[in-house]
Design a protein around this motif. Structure first.
Motif, PDB file in Angstrom:
ATOM      1  N   SER A 168       0.848  -1.187   0.000  1.00 26.82           N
ATOM      2  CA  SER A 168       0.000   0.000   0.000  1.00 26.82           C
ATOM      3  C   SER A 168       0.884   1.237   0.000  1.00 26.82           C
ATOM      4  O   SER A 168       1.837   1.330   0.779  1.00 26.82           O
ATOM      5  N   SER A 169       0.573   2.160  -0.893  1.00 25.67           N
ATOM      6  CA  SER A 169       1.321   3.411  -0.993  1.00 25.67           C
ATOM      7  C   SER A 169       0.398   4.569  -0.646  1.00 25.67           C
ATOM      8  O   SER A 169      -0.630   4.780  -1.297  1.00 25.67           O
ATOM      9  N   ARG A 170       0.764   5.318   0.382  1.00 22.95           N
ATOM     10  CA  ARG A 170      -0.007   6.485   0.791  1.00 22.95           C
ATOM     11  C   ARG A 170       0.487   7.693   0.019  1.00 22.95           C
ATOM     12  O   ARG A 170       1.654   8.073   0.120  1.00 22.95           O
ATOM     13  N   LYS A 171      -0.408   8.295  -0.793  1.00 21.81           N
ATOM     14  CA  LYS A 171      -0.028   9.435  -1.613  1.00 21.81           C
ATOM     15  C   LYS A 171      -0.916  10.627  -1.279  1.00 21.81           C
ATOM     16  O   LYS A 171      -2.139  10.517  -1.267  1.00 21.81           O
ATOM     17  N   CYS A 172      -0.285  11.775  -1.032  1.00 24.80           N
ATOM     18  CA  CYS A 172      -1.004  13.027  -0.801  1.00 24.80           C
ATOM     19  C   CYS A 172      -0.541  14.046  -1.833  1.00 24.80           C
ATOM     20  O   CYS A 172       0.662  14.243  -2.044  1.00 24.80           O
ATOM     21  N   TRP A 173      -1.520  14.702  -2.480  1.00 24.40           N
ATOM     22  CA  TRP A 173      -1.275  15.626  -3.575  1.00 24.40           C
ATOM     23  C   TRP A 173      -1.519  17.066  -3.107  1.00 24.40           C
ATOM     24  O   TRP A 173      -2.467  17.339  -2.379  1.00 24.40           O
ATOM     25  N   ASP A 174      -0.657  17.960  -3.544  1.00 24.90           N
ATOM     26  CA  ASP A 174      -0.837  19.397  -3.320  1.00 24.90           C
ATOM     27  C   ASP A 174      -0.707  20.106  -4.667  1.00 24.90           C
ATOM     28  O   ASP A 174       0.342  20.002  -5.335  1.00 24.90           O
ATOM     29  N   PHE A 175      -1.760  20.816  -5.061  1.00 27.76           N
ATOM     30  CA  PHE A 175      -1.716  21.568  -6.310  1.00 27.76           C
ATOM     31  C   PHE A 175      -0.794  22.772  -6.137  1.00 27.76           C
ATOM     32  O   PHE A 175      -0.894  23.522  -5.160  1.00 27.76           O
ATOM     33  N   VAL A 176       0.116  22.941  -7.098  1.00 28.90           N
ATOM     34  CA  VAL A 176       1.066  24.059  -7.060  1.00 28.90           C
ATOM     35  C   VAL A 176       0.513  25.172  -7.945  1.00 28.90           C
ATOM     36  O   VAL A 176       0.401  25.017  -9.177  1.00 28.90           O
ATOM     37  N   ALA A 177       0.146  26.302  -7.320  1.00 31.99           N
ATOM     38  CA  ALA A 177      -0.419  27.416  -8.076  1.00 31.99           C
ATOM     39  C   ALA A 177       0.609  27.972  -9.050  1.00 31.99           C
ATOM     40  O   ALA A 177       1.781  28.166  -8.692  1.00 31.99           O
ATOM     41  N   PRO A 178       0.222  28.221 -10.299  1.00 31.73           N
ATOM     42  CA  PRO A 178       1.170  28.751 -11.288  1.00 31.73           C
ATOM     43  C   PRO A 178       1.765  30.076 -10.843  1.00 31.73           C
ATOM     44  O   PRO A 178       1.143  30.866 -10.138  1.00 31.73           O
ATOM     45  N   THR A 179       2.979  30.315 -11.231  1.00 40.40           N
ATOM     46  CA  THR A 179       3.773  31.538 -11.003  1.00 40.40           C
ATOM     47  C   THR A 179       4.098  31.770  -9.530  1.00 40.40           C
ATOM     48  O   THR A 179       5.253  31.991  -9.176  1.00 40.40           O
TER      49      THR A 179
END
Length: 254
Positions: free
Chosen positions: A57-68
């Protein structure tokens, strides 16, 4: 005269009875000395090769990187789970009860999962296709039972997809080869002079990486940059292993 005659008869009778008594004595049987007991000691030394299988099992957490500006916005987490099969090759040497080793392992995997992004509103899916481990081992053996701990480097092959929730069509994708570290522990049982079976647990520390996605499938501009996501992950793996060892056979100790 009678006394002389009686004495002579007694002497003859005694002489005749003596050989018969000796003949009646049974011969002492020959008894072979018992063989010394042999204690067998299982030697873990030598090269080995084997196969393994299990799950992870791989725990993955995503964070969107705002452009600029590069500001991070949480985009949700998921567990990517599934099965794996692979092989390992290594070498061990034993000193008294201590066992030391080096090992390389490679596995195919299918650890996949998804979540709907809280920022992007896309269905973010991830998959680990393969992983490899290069580790050192330190163990302690009780004859044919070995407990060991291991640690070293890890590498995984990751792929990522974004899907439009309304249509279910693929919007963008990315992939990477990510390096990190691994620690683990195992218990192995030698059931034959050169064969052993065991169980093992490994935890992979893979940190976080910022991944650039490109349009695919349903995207307006195929191959064009669509977004950046900082994705952090760790992996937990449980395996059953079977090894064949050559060199270092069982030693007979008297």
């Amino acid at each position: 005269m009678n006394k002389i005659l009686i004495g002579a008869i007694g002497a003859v009778a005694l002489g005749l009875s003596a050989p018969a008594s000796a003949a009646d004595l049974a011969a002492r049987p020959y008894t072979k000395a018992p063989a010394p007991m042999i204690a067998t000691i299982y030697d873990w030394s030598g090269f080995y090769i084997g196969i393994n299988g299990g799950g992870g099992s791989s725990r993955k957490c995503w964070d969107f990187v705002a452009p600029t500006v590069g500001t991070l916005f949480a985009d949700g987490c998921h567990n990517a789970v599934g099965g794996t099969v692979g092989g390992q090759v290594g070498y061990r040497w034993q000193s008294a009860n201590w066992v030391f080793g080096l090992e390389g392992q490679g596995n195919w995997a299918d650890f996949s999962g998804d979540n709907i992004g809280t920022t992007t509103a896309l269905r973010n899916r991830s998959k680990i296709d393969a992983f490899g481990l290069i580790t050192g081992q330190v163990g302690y053996a009780w004859n044919n039972v070995l407990f060991y701990v291991k640690g070293g480097g890890a590498v995984v092959g990751d792929s990522y997809r974004g899907y439009t929730v309304a249509t279910g069509l693929e919007f963008d994708r990315a992939s990477e080869t990510r390096w990190g570290g691994v620690v683990g522990a195992g218990l192995e049982f030698g059931f034959a002079p050169n064969w052993s079976v065991g169980i093992e647990y490994d935890h992979l520390f893979l940190g976080n990486r910022t991944i650039a996605f490109a349009g695919s499938g349903n995207a307006a501009a195929l191959g064009a940059f669509t977004r950046s996501e900082r994705i952090r992950q760790d992996v937990d793996i449980g395996l059953v292993r079977v090894n064949y060892r050559w060199g270092g056979p069982i030693i007979a100790k008297y």
